[in-house]
Design a protein around this motif. Structure first.
Motif, PDB file in Angstrom:
ATOM      1  N   LYS A 147      10.647   3.156 -11.271  1.00 38.68           N
ATOM      2  CA  LYS A 147      11.949   2.533 -11.034  1.00 38.68           C
ATOM      3  C   LYS A 147      13.061   3.432 -11.538  1.00 38.68           C
ATOM      4  CE  LYS A 147       9.918  -1.980 -11.881  1.00 38.68           C
ATOM      5  NZ  LYS A 147       9.939  -3.161 -12.715  1.00 38.68           N
ATOM      6  N   SER A 148      14.258   3.207 -11.022  1.00 33.96           N
ATOM      7  CA  SER A 148      15.427   3.967 -11.439  1.00 33.96           C
ATOM      8  C   SER A 148      16.668   3.094 -11.269  1.00 33.96           C
ATOM      9  CB  SER A 148      15.556   5.217 -10.586  1.00 33.96           C
ATOM     10  OG  SER A 148      16.743   5.888 -10.886  1.00 33.96           O
ATOM     11  N   ARG A 161      12.672  11.663  -8.128  1.00 30.81           N
ATOM     12  CA  ARG A 161      11.333  11.264  -8.561  1.00 30.81           C
ATOM     13  C   ARG A 161      10.395  11.137  -7.374  1.00 30.81           C
ATOM     14  NH1 ARG A 161      12.873   6.742 -13.153  1.00 30.81           N
ATOM     15  NH2 ARG A 161      13.736   8.239 -14.623  1.00 30.81           N
ATOM     16  N   VAL A 219      18.458   9.663  -8.700  1.00 34.10           N
ATOM     17  CA  VAL A 219      17.300   9.879  -9.573  1.00 34.10           C
ATOM     18  C   VAL A 219      16.033   9.384  -8.890  1.00 34.10           C
ATOM     19  CG1 VAL A 219      16.258   9.250 -11.780  1.00 34.10           C
ATOM     20  CG2 VAL A 219      18.675   9.820 -11.674  1.00 34.10           C
ATOM     21  N   ALA A 220      16.126   8.279  -8.169  1.00 32.66           N
ATOM     22  CA  ALA A 220      14.961   7.747  -7.456  1.00 32.66           C
ATOM     23  C   ALA A 220      14.473   8.737  -6.398  1.00 32.66           C
ATOM     24  CB  ALA A 220      15.304   6.406  -6.817  1.00 32.66           C
TER      25      ALA A 220
END
Length: 74
Positions: free
Chosen positions: A46-47, A56, A52-53
């Motif tokens: 999760k973010s 990742r 950022v998501a």
């Protein structure tokens, strides 16, 4: 195949970005239960921000997931 999904908490109004993976052989579906490399990290990842998501998700798609504090020698 990976995707990023936004979930909004109806009580607080905050959004969270969750990474999902496509699973299944005959019947395809999106799953939040997947292994994360050789690390001790738990899925789903999760973010709080979309950027950022996506970063990742790129790391998960490449398959180069390391544990926190792992040192690699070249």
């Amino acid at each position: 195949m990976w995707r990023v999904v936004e979930e909004i908490n109806n009580i607080t109004g905050k959004s969270i970005w969750i990474i999902e993976k496509k699973k299944g052989f005959f019947f395809k579906s999106w799953s939040r239960d997947y292994t994360v490399g050789n690390s001790n990290m738990w899925s789903p990842i999760k973010s709080f921000s979309k950027s950022v998501a996506f970063e990742r998700m790129k790391v998960l798609a490449e398959g180069d997931v390391m544990e926190k504090g792992e040192i690699l020698e070249l």
